[in-house]
Motif scaffolding. Structure first.
Motif, short mmCIF file in Angstrom:
data_model
loop_
_atom_site.label_atom_id
_atom_site.label_comp_id
_atom_site.label_asym_id
_atom_site.label_seq_id
_atom_site.Cartn_x
_atom_site.Cartn_y
_atom_site.Cartn_z
N GLY A 41 0.81 -1.20 0.00
CA GLY A 41 0.00 0.00 0.00
C GLY A 41 0.85 1.25 0.00
O GLY A 41 2.06 1.24 -0.22
N SER A 42 0.20 2.37 0.26
CA SER A 42 0.87 3.66 0.37
C SER A 42 -0.03 4.55 1.19
O SER A 42 -1.16 4.17 1.53
CB SER A 42 1.11 4.28 -1.01
OG SER A 42 -0.13 4.63 -1.61
N ALA A 44 -1.67 6.91 0.25
CA ALA A 44 -2.80 7.40 -0.53
C ALA A 44 -3.76 6.31 -0.99
O ALA A 44 -4.94 6.57 -1.16
CB ALA A 44 -2.28 8.17 -1.74
N ARG A 45 -3.25 5.07 -1.20
CA ARG A 45 -4.13 4.05 -1.76
C ARG A 45 -3.61 2.67 -1.41
O ARG A 45 -2.53 2.50 -0.86
CB ARG A 45 -4.23 4.20 -3.28
CG ARG A 45 -2.92 3.92 -4.01
CD ARG A 45 -3.06 4.20 -5.50
NE ARG A 45 -4.05 3.35 -6.11
CZ ARG A 45 -3.80 2.15 -6.60
NH1 ARG A 45 -2.58 1.63 -6.52
NH2 ARG A 45 -4.75 1.43 -7.17
N GLY A 46 -4.43 1.65 -1.76
CA GLY A 46 -4.04 0.27 -1.55
C GLY A 46 -4.44 -0.24 -0.18
O GLY A 46 -5.15 0.42 0.58
N PRO A 65 -7.41 -0.86 4.66
CA PRO A 65 -7.09 0.17 3.66
C PRO A 65 -5.99 1.08 4.16
O PRO A 65 -5.96 1.47 5.34
CB PRO A 65 -8.43 0.91 3.50
CG PRO A 65 -9.47 -0.09 3.89
CD PRO A 65 -8.85 -0.90 4.99
N SER A 66 -5.07 1.42 3.27
CA SER A 66 -3.92 2.22 3.67
C SER A 66 -4.32 3.57 4.25
O SER A 66 -3.70 4.06 5.19
CB SER A 66 -3.00 2.43 2.46
OG SER A 66 -2.51 1.20 1.99
N VAL A 67 -5.36 4.16 3.69
CA VAL A 67 -5.81 5.46 4.18
C VAL A 67 -6.26 5.34 5.64
O VAL A 67 -5.94 6.19 6.48
CB VAL A 67 -6.94 6.01 3.30
CG1 VAL A 67 -7.53 7.27 3.91
CG2 VAL A 67 -6.44 6.29 1.90
N THR A 271 -12.43 -4.99 -4.12
CA THR A 271 -11.05 -4.51 -3.99
C THR A 271 -10.25 -5.26 -2.93
O THR A 271 -9.17 -5.79 -3.23
CB THR A 271 -11.04 -3.00 -3.71
OG1 THR A 271 -11.66 -2.32 -4.81
CG2 THR A 271 -9.61 -2.49 -3.54
N ASP A 317 -3.84 -4.95 -10.22
CA ASP A 317 -4.83 -4.11 -10.90
C ASP A 317 -5.56 -4.89 -11.99
O ASP A 317 -6.77 -4.70 -12.20
CB ASP A 317 -4.15 -2.88 -11.52
CG ASP A 317 -3.70 -1.88 -10.46
OD1 ASP A 317 -4.11 -2.02 -9.29
OD2 ASP A 317 -2.92 -0.97 -10.80
N GLU A 320 -8.06 -7.35 -10.30
CA GLU A 320 -9.25 -6.65 -9.82
C GLU A 320 -10.11 -6.18 -10.99
O GLU A 320 -11.34 -6.26 -10.94
CB GLU A 320 -8.86 -5.44 -8.96
CG GLU A 320 -10.08 -4.70 -8.44
CD GLU A 320 -9.73 -3.49 -7.58
OE1 GLU A 320 -10.64 -2.69 -7.31
OE2 GLU A 320 -8.57 -3.35 -7.18
#
Length: 362
Positions: A41-42, A44-46, A65-67, A271, A317, A320
């Motif tokens: 992840g990061s 911002a996303r993933g 979720p990374s967020v 996801t 990606d 998914e």
């Protein structure tokens, strides 16, 4: 010690590495030691693939979720996964296992069952073998492992969590049934949140509550799983440790507390399911060509939709995206959806993989 007759009590060890991916990253990068680390992840996303114990203290865990993870732990450090390194370390650990037994059943890169009833070094006590294995893992890899020792796989798995991290525990044949009776069913390995919630609605909160039900009642309410619940509530698990067998598919599914009726909600559930499948396949070095979507409606009708590609799927990606394209034609949904699942299959070997990875144009 024996279970009766001439059959000796099995000696099963479940070895589970402590925060494996994150611990490898902290081992290899001293700047990460003592810090909350998320692999994958990061900001911002993933989704998070693995979390260090420092991150877990903030409620950061795999599949989060990374967020959300960053919100829970503002100082969280994200690092990309290095599955080639994890596989290499896992191979080192497997060699240590093989010093004691050939009956090794890997569950993933970081955990495995070992049957040491008859072991190569003739050691009488499984606890001693577990201690030796954990010490050797630390010596060879610099990483900590925990272990559970029991007479069956279910209880060995449960025992390995009792003294984590860097510890071990034993559940004996005498203590197995009372241990299960006192255990909350939501903590049973293999009982997910949806099943635990169903059991709670039926008045089943502990192993003792489960044991009080008849086999026919459990089969009525839980189908084929009813027999499994009947046995484990009595501390019975006769599954053998199975050495490596080729995997035919890897899947993940989730049952929802509230039925899904709109496409956006269903897409959001795809996801994390795809991410879970992808993490497992990357960790095991599996490359597949067939994506299958499973849908269970509120009336328990089950349908599946599949797509097979000409080359192995090369990115999360892409996996998914295929699952999402299989999902979209099912809406507007004729009725509520209670379960969604994503599976990857049609695995190929590494030689075929080198022929080329799929690049989807969707």
């Amino acid at each position: 010690m024996s279970t009766g007759g001439d059959t000796p009590t099995r000696k099963i060890i479940h070895v589970d590495m402590d925060a494996f991916y994150a611990s490898v990253e902290q081992r290899d990068n001293p700047e990460l030691r003592g810090k909350p680390v998320a692999v994958g992840g990061s900001a911002a996303r993933g989704v998070v693939a693995a979390a260090s114990y420092e991150a877990r203290a903030f409620g950061v865990r795999s599949a989060l979720p990374s967020v959300t993870a960053k919100r829970r732990c503002p100082d969280l450090v994200f690092v990309p996964p290095r599955f080639d390194i994890y596989r290499a370390v896992s191979a080192q650990i497997r060699e240590i296992f093989a010093e004691h037994t050939d009956l090794i059943e890997p569950l993933s890169l970081d955990e495995a069952y070992l049957d040491v009833t008859q072991n190569k070094q003739g050691i009488s006590f499984a606890t001693e073998i577990a201690t030796i294995i954990r010490a050797r893992i630390k010596e060879v890899t610099g990483l900590n492992a925990s272990a559970g020792i029991s007479y069956c796989k279910f209880l060995a798995k449960m025992a390995s969590d009792l003294n984590k991290p860097n510890g071990q525990a034993v559940i004996s044949p005498k203590n197995g049934p009372p241990f299960v009776e006192a255990l909350a069913v939501k903590k049973f390995h293999g009982v997910g949140p949806a099943t635990a919630a169903k059991m709670e609605r039926l008045g089943i909160l502990t192993g003792a509550d489960l044991k009080a039900q008849s086999l026919s009642w459990l089969q009525e309410h839980f189908g084929k799983s009813g027999t499994w619940y009947y046995n484990i509530s009595r501390g019975i698990d006769n599954r053998a440790v199975q050495p490596d067998r080729p995997r035919k598919s890897v899947g993940a599914e989730d049952t929802f507390m509230v039925d899904i009726v709109d496409l956006d909600a269903a897409r959001a559930e795809i996801t994390p399911l795809a991410a879970k499948v992808w993490r497992h396949c990357e960790a095991k070095g599996l490359h597949g060509r067939t994506v299958t979507l499973k849908v269970k409606y509120a009336d328990f009708q089950i349908i599946t939709r599949s797509r097979t590609t000409s080359a192995p799927i090369g990115r999360l990606d892409d996996l998914e995206a295929i699952a999402q394209t299989l999902l979209e034609p099912l809406f507007p949904a004729p009725k509520g959806i209670r379960l969604l699942g994503v599976t990857l299959s049609s695995f190929i070997d590494d030689e075929e993989t080198t022929a080329g990875q799929l690049e989807l144009q969707i």
